[in-house]
Scaffold this motif. Structure first.
Motif, PDB file in Angstrom:
ATOM      1  N   SER A  29       0.776  -1.190  -0.051  1.00 25.00           N
ATOM      2  CA  SER A  29      -0.101   0.042   0.007  1.00 25.00           C
ATOM      3  C   SER A  29       0.970   1.196   0.038  1.00 25.00           C
ATOM      4  O   SER A  29       0.438   2.212  -0.491  1.00 25.00           O
ATOM      5  N   GLY A  30       2.220   1.097   0.741  1.00 28.82           N
ATOM      6  CA  GLY A  30       2.895   2.316   0.542  1.00 28.82           C
ATOM      7  C   GLY A  30       3.491   2.546  -0.906  1.00 28.82           C
ATOM      8  O   GLY A  30       3.699   3.781  -1.186  1.00 28.82           O
ATOM      9  N   LEU A  31       3.766   1.816  -1.395  1.00 27.52           N
ATOM     10  CA  LEU A  31       4.337   1.764  -3.110  1.00 27.52           C
ATOM     11  C   LEU A  31       2.930   2.279  -3.616  1.00 27.52           C
ATOM     12  O   LEU A  31       3.253   3.067  -4.686  1.00 27.52           O
ATOM     13  N   GLN A  32       1.795   1.873  -3.356  1.00 21.65           N
ATOM     14  CA  GLN A  32       0.674   2.549  -4.108  1.00 21.65           C
ATOM     15  C   GLN A  32       0.725   4.005  -3.755  1.00 21.65           C
ATOM     16  O   GLN A  32       0.523   4.896  -4.697  1.00 21.65           O
ATOM     17  N   ILE A  33       0.668   4.328  -2.426  1.00 19.68           N
ATOM     18  CA  ILE A  33       0.600   5.644  -2.298  1.00 19.68           C
ATOM     19  C   ILE A  33       1.979   6.525  -2.819  1.00 19.68           C
ATOM     20  O   ILE A  33       1.718   7.617  -3.486  1.00 19.68           O
ATOM     21  N   PHE A  34       3.176   5.968  -2.888  1.00 18.61           N
ATOM     22  CA  PHE A  34       4.393   6.640  -3.572  1.00 18.61           C
ATOM     23  C   PHE A  34       3.971   6.928  -5.068  1.00 18.61           C
ATOM     24  O   PHE A  34       4.300   7.756  -5.557  1.00 18.61           O
ATOM     25  N   ASN A  35       3.227   5.829  -5.597  1.00 24.22           N
ATOM     26  CA  ASN A  35       2.813   6.159  -7.102  1.00 24.22           C
ATOM     27  C   ASN A  35       2.189   7.419  -7.461  1.00 24.22           C
ATOM     28  O   ASN A  35       2.304   8.020  -8.601  1.00 24.22           O
ATOM     29  N   ALA A  36       1.434   7.925  -6.421  1.00 21.22           N
ATOM     30  CA  ALA A  36       0.502   8.853  -6.847  1.00 21.22           C
ATOM     31  C   ALA A  36       1.608  10.237  -6.760  1.00 21.22           C
ATOM     32  O   ALA A  36       1.132  11.239  -7.354  1.00 21.22           O
ATOM     33  N   THR A  64       3.000  -5.022  -7.599  1.00 22.61           N
ATOM     34  CA  THR A  64       3.711  -4.829  -6.278  1.00 22.61           C
ATOM     35  C   THR A  64       3.040  -3.909  -5.401  1.00 22.61           C
ATOM     36  O   THR A  64       3.326  -3.456  -4.055  1.00 22.61           O
ATOM     37  N   THR A  65       1.730  -3.484  -5.841  1.00 18.76           N
ATOM     38  CA  THR A  65       0.945  -2.520  -5.091  1.00 18.76           C
ATOM     39  C   THR A  65      -0.245  -3.040  -4.615  1.00 18.76           C
ATOM     40  O   THR A  65      -0.857  -4.080  -4.883  1.00 18.76           O
ATOM     41  N   ILE A  66      -0.755  -2.614  -3.373  1.00 12.54           N
ATOM     42  CA  ILE A  66      -2.267  -2.901  -2.692  1.00 12.54           C
ATOM     43  C   ILE A  66      -2.972  -1.666  -2.787  1.00 12.54           C
ATOM     44  O   ILE A  66      -2.561  -0.501  -2.275  1.00 12.54           O
TER      45      ILE A  66
END
Lengths: 261, 245
Positions: free
Chosen positions: A33-40, A101-103
């Motif tokens: 979920s952190g990588l999901q947030i990073f992607n924004a 890699t994302t959630i």
């Protein structure tokens, strides 16, 4: 197999075993979920506000079909791995980290935030309960690295490198284990939690110094990401150790508590 | 080739847990459980803190443009052409004295300037110098009634599918000393791209709370009948109403 008698020790009490597996699940969810947030906003700046002049990491897609990663001003083509990656819906697009890699496993910032902020609580509360109960039972003494352990660090490493026949004498945990657990449980993991809090506007408003000591909001975001990478490296090493130091014995001990020495 | 593509995409879909996370993410029980963190964060962090105020040298002279596209309808074009001479900020709902404020009347109520950081939910930050009238001064003018709980902002920008932006604060947040109805950015009247003529600044929460292009402020007793009931455009898309973290 040696013929030396082997002994059973009850190495992990129930609370430690539960905490271990809760952390595994929480860590998996928090990284994804952190990588999901990073992607924004796939940039990391060593500054308070966003500042391209102090950009440490930038993952992007300069044009369709191309992904790039810029680290300390040096740009690498990373098409397919970073920048231009799978979107989780059967196609590819401008996503910094690939959807696998994302959630959630597709672009969804609000979903990622929900999972992240919930499991942050799970991980932190689990750490707190483990810490208080372990301290109360006097168990921390066995695993915290002490000054007297420091001279034993190299002999232990030498033993692992097969430069030494026998490990130095130690208690329940060997000196290298103590060093790793002390660093992860008492330094890195708390820092990751604190930097995560520090990058929030509400926390900055009630505790300026917390955000300021990390260099401001964007810098806190950078430390938060870097801390995640260190935890990921620990995780990789940890899993490697489990596989090479007797997988069955290690898994049994973390499930039932019993370890064969 | 097709078969290989199919296998490859199935494997990548499985690896990404796409279907698993989609199912979990869409499950009401899971969503409710995950949302419990918002109440904890709200209770612990709250909204009483004061955002850090910066100096002139920290200001981004070209403040990043964000949010929906700048309104392009005839009504907004007309307001813009007249330099908002015919603009009135409607403040009504659960208040004793509903009012329609012209820009000059708003400007005459009180003036506050803040140099604060805007923290976007996406992760970036920018610093602007904002001037305008504190929201609590406007609320004191209209006098919220006893049952008033929330302040809803009705905006002129739309999501491209016709839904106009809306946001809300509770009365406590709305009376926060830094909750500002900004009329100016970096010493100039707000331009169209930055939310002219009136936008909100709530520097203690993420940027989506700071609604732009405000047409009307409605004081209400409950958010149940505002949009989808979660209190804001992005809140109805799953984002947190409490945006302090």
């Amino acid at each position: 197999m040696s013929d030396a008698p082997r002994s059973w020790i009850y190495r992990y009490p129930l609370l430690v075993r539960i905490s271990h597996w809760v952390w595994l699940v929480a860590f998996f969810v928090l990284v994804g979920s952190g990588l999901q947030i990073f992607n924004a906003s796939p940039n990391l700046d060593a500054s308070d506000k966003s500042d391209p002049a102090r950009r440490v990491l930038a993952i992007g897609s300069p044009s369709d079909g191309h992904g790039t990663t810029t680290l300390f001003g040096r740009t690498f083509t990373t098409t397919g791995a970073l920048g231009w990656t799978s979107d989780g819906m059967g196609g590819r697009g401008a996503h910094a980290f690939p959807a696998w890699t994302t959630i959630p496993g597709y672009q969804d910032l609000s979903g990622g935030r929900r999972w992240h902020l919930f499991f942050a609580w799970i991980a932190a509360l689990c750490w707190l309960v483990w810490l208080v109960v372990s301290a109360f039972r006097g168990k921390l003494r066995d695993m915290v690295l002490r000054v007297s352990d420091i001279p034993k660090l190299w002999p232990m490493q030498a033993y692992y490198l097969k430069l030494r026949a026998q490990p130095p004498p130690y208690g329940i945990y060997n000196p290298l284990q103590k060093a790793a657990y002390t660093a992860v449980l008492f330094v890195i993991a708390p820092l990751v939690v604190i930097t995560g809090l520090a990058l929030s506007p509400g926390i900055d408003a009630i505790a300026h110094p917390l955000t300021a000591i990390f260099g401001g909001r964007q810098f806190a975001r950078l430390w938060h990401f870097a801390g995640m990478l260190v935890l990921l490296a620990f995780f990789a090493l940890h899993v490697f150790q489990v596989f090479t130091q007797g997988l069955a014995n290690q898994m049994r001990s973390m499930i039932t508590g019993w370890y064969q020495r | 080739m097709r078969r290989r593509l199919f296998i490859a995409s199935s494997v990548s879909a499985l690896a990404g847990c796409g279907p698993i996370s989609a199912a979990l993410n869409g499950n009401d029980g899971v969503r409710r459980a995950l949302a419990s963190a918002e109440a904890l964060n709200h209770a612990l962090i709250g909204t009483h803190g004061l955002a850090r105020e910066y100096g002139e040298r920290d200001v981004d002279r070209h403040f990043r443009i964000n949010g929906f596209a700048t309104p392009s309808d005839a009504h907004y074009a007309d307001l813009l052409a007249s330099k908002f001479a015919r603009y009135r900020l409607i403040v009504d709902g659960a208040v004793e004295r509903p009012a329609a404020f012209s820009l000059s009347r708003l400007d005459g109520l009180a003036r506050q300037t803040q140099i604060t950081r805007h923290d976007c939910v996406e992760g970036w930050s920018a610093i602007g110098k904002w001037s305008g009238v504190p929201l609590r001064v406007v609320l004191d003018e209209v006098r919220p009634r006893d049952y008033a709980r929330y302040v809803v902002f009705r905006c002129m920008d739309n999501d491209g599918a016709g839904t106009l932006y809306y946001e809300s604060l509770d009365l406590h947040q709305a009376r926060h000393p830094q909750a500002l109805l900004a009329l100016r950015l970096n010493d100039a009247p707000l331009d169209a791209d930055h939310g002219a003529p009136v936008r909100l600044r709530v520097p203690t929460q993420l940027g989506y709370k700071s609604a732009k292009w405000i047409a009307r402020i409605e004081v209400v007793g409950s958010l149940a009948r505002v949009g989808g009931g979660q209190g804001g455009y992005w809140e109805d898309q799953g984002y947190e109403w409490y945006a302090g973290i």
